[in-house]
Write an enzyme that holds these catalytic residues in place. Sequence first.
Site, PDB file in Angstrom:
ATOM      1  NE  ARG A   8      17.921  24.823  46.397  1.00 42.83           N
ATOM      2  CZ  ARG A   8      16.630  24.313  46.181  1.00 42.83           C
ATOM      3  NH1 ARG A   8      15.626  24.762  46.555  1.00 42.83           N
ATOM      4  NH2 ARG A   8      16.618  23.043  45.672  1.00 42.83           N
ATOM      5  CB  SER A  63      23.407  22.246  43.157  1.00 45.12           C
ATOM      6  OG  SER A  63      22.828  20.867  43.238  1.00 45.12           O
ATOM      7  CD  GLU A  95      21.639  25.676  45.494  1.00 47.80           C
ATOM      8  OE1 GLU A  95      21.380  25.285  44.327  1.00 47.80           O
ATOM      9  OE2 GLU A  95      21.457  24.970  46.435  1.00 47.80           O
TER      10      GLU A  95
HETATM   11  C1  LIG Z   1      26.117  16.457  49.536  1.00 48.82           C
HETATM   12  C2  LIG Z   1      25.170  17.713  49.442  1.00 48.82           C
HETATM   13  C3  LIG Z   1      23.960  17.530  48.852  1.00 48.82           C
HETATM   14  C4  LIG Z   1      22.952  18.684  49.050  1.00 48.82           C
HETATM   15  N1  LIG Z   1      21.594  18.586  48.601  1.00 48.82           N
HETATM   16  C5  LIG Z   1      21.056  19.652  48.855  1.00 48.82           C
HETATM   17  C6  LIG Z   1      19.546  19.387  48.173  1.00 48.82           C
HETATM   18  O1  LIG Z   1      19.096  18.426  47.842  1.00 48.82           O
HETATM   19  N2  LIG Z   1      18.694  20.656  48.453  1.00 48.82           N
HETATM   20  C7  LIG Z   1      19.321  22.150  48.771  1.00 48.82           C
HETATM   21  O2  LIG Z   1      18.677  22.823  48.883  1.00 48.82           O
HETATM   22  N3  LIG Z   1      20.415  21.866  49.325  1.00 48.82           N
HETATM   23  C8  LIG Z   1      21.306  20.865  49.211  1.00 48.82           C
HETATM   24  N4  LIG Z   1      22.648  21.184  49.716  1.00 48.82           N
HETATM   25  C9  LIG Z   1      23.124  22.387  50.201  1.00 48.82           C
HETATM   26  C10 LIG Z   1      22.789  22.534  51.913  1.00 48.82           C
HETATM   27  O3  LIG Z   1      22.969  21.315  52.550  1.00 48.82           O
HETATM   28  C11 LIG Z   1      21.548  23.312  52.001  1.00 48.82           C
HETATM   29  O4  LIG Z   1      21.779  24.727  51.371  1.00 48.82           O
HETATM   30  C12 LIG Z   1      21.279  23.797  53.612  1.00 48.82           C
HETATM   31  O5  LIG Z   1      20.173  23.975  53.806  1.00 48.82           O
HETATM   32  C13 LIG Z   1      22.372  24.460  54.100  1.00 48.82           C
HETATM   33  O6  LIG Z   1      22.224  24.262  55.598  1.00 48.82           O
HETATM   34  P1  LIG Z   1      23.567  24.414  56.459  1.00 48.82           P
HETATM   35  O7  LIG Z   1      22.899  24.280  57.901  1.00 48.82           O
HETATM   36  O8  LIG Z   1      24.740  23.710  56.134  1.00 48.82           O
HETATM   37  O9  LIG Z   1      23.799  26.108  56.160  1.00 48.82           O
HETATM   38  P2  LIG Z   1      25.277  26.621  55.946  1.00 48.82           P
HETATM   39  O10 LIG Z   1      25.888  26.083  55.071  1.00 48.82           O
HETATM   40  O11 LIG Z   1      25.950  26.391  57.552  1.00 48.82           O
HETATM   41  O12 LIG Z   1      24.826  28.013  55.694  1.00 48.82           O
HETATM   42  C14 LIG Z   1      24.476  28.455  54.637  1.00 48.82           C
HETATM   43  C15 LIG Z   1      23.790  30.129  54.752  1.00 48.82           C
HETATM   44  O13 LIG Z   1      22.886  29.975  55.798  1.00 48.82           O
HETATM   45  C16 LIG Z   1      23.105  30.968  56.701  1.00 48.82           C
HETATM   46  N5  LIG Z   1      22.711  30.413  57.895  1.00 48.82           N
HETATM   47  C17 LIG Z   1      22.743  29.279  58.450  1.00 48.82           C
HETATM   48  N6  LIG Z   1      21.936  29.244  59.526  1.00 48.82           N
HETATM   49  C18 LIG Z   1      21.548  30.246  59.626  1.00 48.82           C
HETATM   50  C19 LIG Z   1      20.826  31.017  60.962  1.00 48.82           C
HETATM   51  N7  LIG Z   1      20.578  30.374  62.006  1.00 48.82           N
HETATM   52  N8  LIG Z   1      20.453  32.285  60.814  1.00 48.82           N
HETATM   53  C20 LIG Z   1      20.977  32.926  59.840  1.00 48.82           C
HETATM   54  N9  LIG Z   1      21.614  32.537  58.826  1.00 48.82           N
HETATM   55  C21 LIG Z   1      22.109  31.202  58.700  1.00 48.82           C
HETATM   56  C22 LIG Z   1      25.152  31.060  56.792  1.00 48.82           C
HETATM   57  O14 LIG Z   1      25.298  32.406  57.170  1.00 48.82           O
HETATM   58  C23 LIG Z   1      25.137  30.647  55.139  1.00 48.82           C
HETATM   59  O15 LIG Z   1      25.083  32.250  54.567  1.00 48.82           O
HETATM   60  C24 LIG Z   1      23.552  19.989  49.667  1.00 48.82           C
HETATM   61  C25 LIG Z   1      24.810  19.974  50.117  1.00 48.82           C
HETATM   62  C26 LIG Z   1      25.900  18.741  49.917  1.00 48.82           C
HETATM   63  C27 LIG Z   1      27.025  18.835  50.424  1.00 48.82           C
END
Ligand SMILES: Cc1cc2nc3c(=O)[nH]c(=O)nc-3n(C[C@H](O)[C@H](O)[C@H](O)COP(=O)(O)OP(=O)(O)OC[C@H]3O[C@@H](n4cnc5c(N)ncnc54)[C@H](O)[C@@H]3O)c2cc1C
Length: 311
Positions: free
Chosen positions: A181, A231, A301
């Site tokens: 992560r 998580s 996380e």
């Molecule tokens: C129900 C549920 C299940 C999940 N299961 C998992 C799992 O199995 N495994 C896992 O790893 N995660 C999981 N997650 C967490 C999440 O989905 C992941 O961390 C995912 O990769 C986040 O992507 P996002 O586009 O939503 O990022 P965001 O939540 O929008 O952003 C996360 C971080 O990334 C940065 N960011 C986003 N895009 C960019 C970009 N283009 N350039 C620079 N910085 C950027 C943001 O500034 C922020 O700090 C889960 C979440 C939920 C709600």
Amino acid sequence: MLSNSSILEQYIEEAEREGHLTFRRDFPLSSLSSFRIGGNASYVIYPSTPDELASLSALCHSISIPNIVIGNGSNLLFSDSGYEGAVIVTTQIKDIKIDGNTVKVGCGASLTHLASVVAEASLTGLEFAYGIPGTVGGAVYMNAGAYGGEIKDVCVSVKAYDGVNDEIYDVKAEDCGFGYRESVFQDSDKIILGAKLVLSEGVNADITEKMNQLMQQRIDKQPLNYPSAGSTFKRYPGYFSGKLIEEAGLKGYTVGGAQVSEKHAGFIINVGNATASDVLSLIDHIREVIKENVGIELQTEVKYIENPADQ
Ligand SMILES: Cc1cc2nc3c(=O)[nH]c(=O)nc-3n(C[C@H](O)[C@H](O)[C@H](O)COP(=O)(O)OP(=O)(O)OC[C@H]3O[C@@H](n4cnc5c(N)ncnc54)[C@H](O)[C@@H]3O)c2cc1C
């Protein structure tokens, strides 16, 4: 002389007229977060191309408007007081180009959609990502992973924008600092514009079956009927945080509208009108109890996005 926010307004109004982006003023961040929590942002902007994302970020940088780039908001906790500045959302930058085993994908593409598209092309390697509710940019930033796979296993390079030097360049996977992560992007202002992935040839039916199996596991084990950010804590080496929290008797523990899920103690869920303060207090409580019980300091996380006006 124009104020900095007037300069931004002028830019985004013109860019919207020209079809390069869309934007909203004074927009509720709760609607951009899977936690359904957060006050309003001064501006929420949706650039439609990587170049527009870079230009927008460069402009905010040059006129000192606080800004943050987000994907699908599935790993975020926004402040109750919102975000005085520009929240730049990447979800319109979602091109997927497949050439043999190589996939070039925009930062805003949904992981689940991407996994389905490559499955149709009989490419294997992204099954683990099916059901992670984030974008490719968020996945690279977090080195998202599940069920034994991580984005680092398939990512060969990342197209990034460096606002300090105003340059777009490719970062090789070995220079992305991928760990559990973790990525180098968490310690920088660099923006992820897209990623190049290399997958392997597979059999469409097998890939689809695997994805459906993993999705079923999520449905069975995770509290998907409540808003959450997945998580809450990272795994501590040798321990599953959900198991530690469950063993501490914290399942169902509630602060305001934030609750440790009864279904999966690794998740904090929003059971109704939770505030960011509720979630932060609950996180503090869990960390204290686990520290007292087993001497471990759990790291979150979930990323808390503080309002720059409160810093
Ligand atoms: C129900 C549920 C299940 C999940 N299961 C998992 C799992 O199995 N495994 C896992 O790893 N995660 C999981 N997650 C967490 C999440 O989905 C992941 O961390 C995912 O990769 C986040 O992507 P996002 O586009 O939503 O990022 P965001 O939540 O929008 O952003 C996360 C971080 O990334 C940065 N960011 C986003 N895009 C960019 C970009 N283009 N350039 C620079 N910085 C950027 C943001 O500034 C922020 O700090 C889960 C979440 C939920 C709600």
